[in-house]
Design a protein around this motif. Structure first.
Motif, short mmCIF file in Angstrom:
data_model
loop_
_atom_site.label_atom_id
_atom_site.label_comp_id
_atom_site.label_asym_id
_atom_site.label_seq_id
_atom_site.Cartn_x
_atom_site.Cartn_y
_atom_site.Cartn_z
N TYR A 61 0.86 -1.18 0.00
CA TYR A 61 0.00 0.00 0.00
C TYR A 61 0.89 1.22 0.00
CZ TYR A 61 -4.05 2.91 1.08
OH TYR A 61 -5.07 3.83 1.02
N CYS A 64 2.58 3.10 3.35
CA CYS A 64 2.24 2.36 4.58
C CYS A 64 3.46 2.39 5.50
CB CYS A 64 1.83 0.93 4.27
SG CYS A 64 3.09 -0.03 3.42
N PHE A 65 3.21 2.20 6.82
CA PHE A 65 4.40 2.12 7.64
C PHE A 65 4.74 0.68 7.96
CE2 PHE A 65 1.29 2.30 10.91
CZ PHE A 65 0.87 3.60 11.20
N PHE A 88 -6.58 6.82 9.97
CA PHE A 88 -6.15 6.83 8.56
C PHE A 88 -5.46 5.48 8.29
CE2 PHE A 88 -5.65 11.29 10.03
CZ PHE A 88 -6.30 12.02 9.05
N GLY A 90 -5.19 3.05 6.01
CA GLY A 90 -4.55 2.55 4.80
C GLY A 90 -4.75 1.04 4.66
N ARG A 91 -3.65 0.29 4.54
CA ARG A 91 -3.78 -1.17 4.40
C ARG A 91 -4.12 -1.83 5.75
NH1 ARG A 91 2.33 -3.87 4.63
NH2 ARG A 91 3.01 -2.54 6.33
N THR A 93 -2.16 -1.53 8.82
CA THR A 93 -0.99 -2.00 9.57
C THR A 93 -1.24 -1.91 11.08
OG1 THR A 93 0.29 -0.91 7.83
CG2 THR A 93 1.53 -1.86 9.64
N ASP A 109 -10.78 4.63 7.52
CA ASP A 109 -10.15 5.31 6.38
C ASP A 109 -11.28 5.90 5.55
OD1 ASP A 109 -7.09 5.04 5.01
OD2 ASP A 109 -8.68 5.62 3.61
N ILE A 110 -10.97 6.92 4.78
CA ILE A 110 -11.98 7.55 3.92
C ILE A 110 -12.34 6.61 2.76
CG2 ILE A 110 -10.39 8.73 2.33
CD1 ILE A 110 -13.27 10.58 3.91
N ALA A 267 -11.54 11.03 9.04
CA ALA A 267 -10.88 10.90 10.34
C ALA A 267 -11.36 11.98 11.30
CB ALA A 267 -9.37 11.03 10.13
N SER A 284 -1.01 7.92 10.64
CA SER A 284 -0.19 8.66 9.69
C SER A 284 -1.13 9.16 8.59
CB SER A 284 0.85 7.68 9.13
OG SER A 284 1.52 8.27 8.09
N TYR A 293 -3.42 9.07 -3.64
CA TYR A 293 -4.08 7.83 -3.22
C TYR A 293 -5.20 7.41 -4.17
CZ TYR A 293 -1.47 8.20 1.07
OH TYR A 293 -0.44 8.27 1.96
N ALA A 314 -8.03 13.32 1.53
CA ALA A 314 -7.32 14.57 1.88
C ALA A 314 -6.12 14.76 0.96
CB ALA A 314 -6.87 14.50 3.34
C1 LIG Z 1 -0.26 7.55 4.83
S1 LIG Z 1 -1.70 6.62 4.39
C2 LIG Z 1 -1.86 5.58 5.80
C3 LIG Z 1 -1.05 4.33 5.67
C4 LIG Z 1 -1.18 3.42 6.85
N1 LIG Z 1 -0.44 3.93 7.99
C5 LIG Z 1 -0.66 2.04 6.48
O1 LIG Z 1 0.28 1.54 7.13
O2 LIG Z 1 -1.17 1.48 5.50
C6 LIG Z 1 -2.99 7.78 4.60
C7 LIG Z 1 -4.40 7.25 4.41
O3 LIG Z 1 -5.31 8.29 4.72
C8 LIG Z 1 -6.50 8.08 3.97
N2 LIG Z 1 -7.28 9.34 4.00
C9 LIG Z 1 -7.15 10.42 3.22
N3 LIG Z 1 -7.99 11.39 3.63
C10 LIG Z 1 -8.65 10.91 4.71
C11 LIG Z 1 -9.64 11.44 5.59
N4 LIG Z 1 -10.11 12.67 5.47
N5 LIG Z 1 -10.08 10.65 6.60
C12 LIG Z 1 -9.63 9.37 6.75
N6 LIG Z 1 -8.71 8.82 5.93
C13 LIG Z 1 -8.21 9.58 4.93
C14 LIG Z 1 -6.00 7.65 2.61
O4 LIG Z 1 -7.01 6.93 1.91
C15 LIG Z 1 -4.78 6.77 3.01
O5 LIG Z 1 -5.17 5.42 3.07
#
Ligand SMILES: C[S@@+](CC[C@H](N)C(=O)[O-])C[C@H]1O[C@@H](n2cnc3c(N)ncnc32)[C@H](O)[C@@H]1O
Length: 411
Positions: A61, A64-65, A88, A90-91, A93, A109-110, A267, A284, A293, A314
Motif C-alpha cells: 500500500y 504504509c508504515f 487513517f 490505509g492497508r 498496519t 479510512d476515507i 478521520a 499517519s 491515493y 485529503a
Molecule cells: C499515509 S496513508 C496511511 C497508511 C497506513 N499507515 C498504512 O500503514 O497502510 C494515509 C491514508 O489516509 C487516507 N485518507 C485520506 N484522507 C482521509 C480522511 N479525510 N479521513 C480518513 N482517511 C483519509 C488515505 O485513503 C490513506 O489510506
C-alpha cells in the motif's frame, strides 16, 4: 508562552519519555535536541531487520508504515485487551498489529478499500477453504466490458478477472459483512491485479501499490516491446495465500479473539466510536499532496466496485490547509482517547526537509487537552522488501519517520 524543553518534559516524569530517552536496544543511546521549542529524541527505535514482521502484513500500500512502528508503541503503551485505533488506516498496519498482540483493533479510512484490505486478515481462512471456494467461481462467465484494460491483461486473463469480480460483487457487496473466505479472495485478488513480476495478473508494470493509467501502460508496453500473456489467476491467488498464512500458528493464537471495528469515513469525525474508548492511537495521514491515493488505487477501486471520484481523500497543497485537517483530527481524537491514553502521530519528512510537518502537528495540538511529550525520529535503513511494500518514500521526498507523541490529559 515558555518554550518547551526536554528538561521540563522530564520533570513531568513521563515514563514513556524516560523509556525512549534510555532506549539503547541497538547498542546506541538516544540523542536529544530541540528545535522551535520542540523536544526531539532520535534513535534507531525499530528496523525491519531487527524483528521479522508477521507474514500477514505482506500486502502493499502506498506510504504504509512498517509493522514494527505500531508494534513499538503497542508494546510500551498498552496492555492486552486495550483498544488501539488508526483513523487513517490505509492497508491496516495498525489494526492488524494490534490484533496480533491481543489488543482490540479499531481502524478507519476515507476509502472503503481499506476495510477490504484489513478485515480479511483479522479473520484469515485456511488455504484449503480458499482452494475449494475458488473452484466454485464460474470462470467462463466473464465478459470484457472495457477493452482498454487489455493493456494490462491477456484476453483470457481479463475474462477471468471479470468473472471473479462479478462473482464477488454479487456474493460479497462491500457495504456488508461478508463471508471470510470470499473476503480473503477479494483481498488477495486486489493485491495481485498489477505488478512487476509473473506473481501478478498483469504484464510487467509498476509495483502493485501504484497502478498506472491506461496511457502510461501503453507507453510501458511499447518501450519494453511486451504483450500481456495468460496468467493462472487461481494459482496466483493460492500462492499468495500460502505466503500470507505461513506464520499462521501465531495467527490462530492471537488474531480474531479481541473485538475489532473497522469503519469508512473522515478521520475528523467517527460517529461510530464512543468517547474515551481508546487507549492508543497510532496513525499517519496523507502528507500534503505527496501521494496520489485516488489515482494509485484506481484499478483496485474498479475491481472492488468503489467510485474513486466520490472519495474525499485529503490532498493539501499548502501546509496551512493541511494543519487545519490535522487540528480537526486531533480534536476528534481528544474525544475518543481516554485520559492517560496516548497518540503517536507519524509524519514524513517532505519537500526535502523544507516543510517540517511535525511542527505543524505540534502547533495543531496547542490548546487541546493533550500533553505534548516529544517528537521521536526513527533513523531508518531501507530494505529491498520494505521498498517494494511501499514503505520507502524516498523518491517522493520522504526519508524519515517523525512521530509526535501526545498524551490525553483531563479537560
Ligand atoms: C499515509 S496513508 C496511511 C497508511 C497506513 N499507515 C498504512 O500503514 O497502510 C494515509 C491514508 O489516509 C487516507 N485518507 C485520506 N484522507 C482521509 C480522511 N479525510 N479521513 C480518513 N482517511 C483519509 C488515505 O485513503 C490513506 O489510506
Amino acid at each position: 508562552m515558555q518554550p518547551l524543553t526536554l528538561a521540563t518534559m522530564i520533570a513531568h516524569e513521563d515514563s514513556f519519555l524516560e523509556q525512549i530517552l534510555k532506549f539503547d536496544d541497538q547498542g546506541q543511546a538516544s540523542s536529544q535536541s530541540s528545535s522551535e521549542g520542540i523536544p526531539y529524541v532520535t534513535n534507531a527505535f525499530w528496523t525491519a531487520r531487527q524483528r521479522q514482521a508477521h507474514s500477514l502484513h505482506e500486502i502493499s500500500y502506498r506510504a504504509c508504515f512498517k509493522p514494527q512502528l505500531p508494534e513499538f508503541f503497542i508494546a510500551r503503551l498498552t496492555q492486552p485487551g486495550d483498544t488501539v485505533y488508526d483513523p487513517f488506516m490505509g492497508r491496516g498496519t495498525t489494526p492488524l498489529q494490534a490484533a496480533l498482540m491481543g489488543r482490540c483493533a479499531v481502524g478507519n479510512d476515507i476509502n472503503p478499500l481499506s476495510i477490504l484490505f484489513t478485515r480479511p486478515r483479522l479473520r484469515p481462512p485456511t488455504l484449503e477453504a480458499v482452494a475449494q471456494r475458488l473452484q466454485q467461481v464460474d470462470w467462463q462467465c466473464g465478459e470484457i466490458e472495457n477493452e482498454e484494460l487489455l493493456v494490462f491483461y491477456s484476453p483470457q486473463t481479463l475474462r477471468h478477472i471479470y468473472a471473479l469480480r462479478q462473482w464477488l460483487l454479487a456474493r460479497a457487496p462491500i457495504d456488508r459483512v461478508v463471508d471470510p473466505v470470499d473476503d480473503w479472495i477479494r483481498m488477495v485478488a486486489i493485491n495481485r491485479l498489477t505488478g512487476h513480476s509473473s506473481g501478478f495478473f498483469s504484464v510487467y508494470t509498476l509495483p502493485p501499490n501504484q497502478a498506472v493509467s491506461i496511457a502510461s501502460q501503453r507507453k510501458i508496453n511499447a518501450k519494453r516491446n511486451q504483450t500481456p500473456v495468460d496468467r493462472d489467476i487461481q494459482k496466483i491467488i493460492l500462492k499468495k495465500t500460502r505466503s500470507l498464512l505461513r506464520d499462521a500458528a501465531i495467527v490462530n493464537a492471537a488474531v480474531g479473539q479481541p473485538y475489532s471495528c473497522l469503519t469508512t469515513g473522515p478521520a475528523e469525525r467517527n460517529a461510530q466510536l464512543r468517547a474515551a474508548s481508546v487507549q492508543l492511537v497510532i496513525t499517519s495521514p496523507p502528507f500534503l499532496d505527496i501521494v496520489q491515493y485516488a489515482d494509485d488505487n484506481w484499478l483496485r477501486n474498479w475491481f472492488s466496485g468503489i467510485d474513486t471520484q466520490s472519495l474525499a481523500i485529503a490532498h493539501h497543497r499548502h501546509a496551512s490547509d493541511w494543519q487545519h485537517m490535522v487540528a480537526a483530527t486531533l480534536q476528534e481524537l481528544t474525544r475518543v482517547v481516554a485520559v492517560g491514553g496516548h497518540i503517536a502521530f507519524e509524519v514524513g519528512e517532505v519537500r526535502h526537509g523544507q516543510v517540517m510537518l511535525e511542527q505543524q502537528v505540534w502547533a495543531a495540538a496547542e490548546g487541546l487537552p493533550l500533553e505534548r511529550i516529544a517528537v521521536m525520529i526513527n533513523q531508518q535503513t531501507f530494505s529491498k522488501t520494505a521498498n517494494c511494500w511501499g514503505v520507502d518514500n524516498n523518491t517522493q521526498g520522504t526519508n524519515s519517520n517523525r512521530i509526535v507523541i501526545l498524551r490525553r490529559i483531563a479537560d
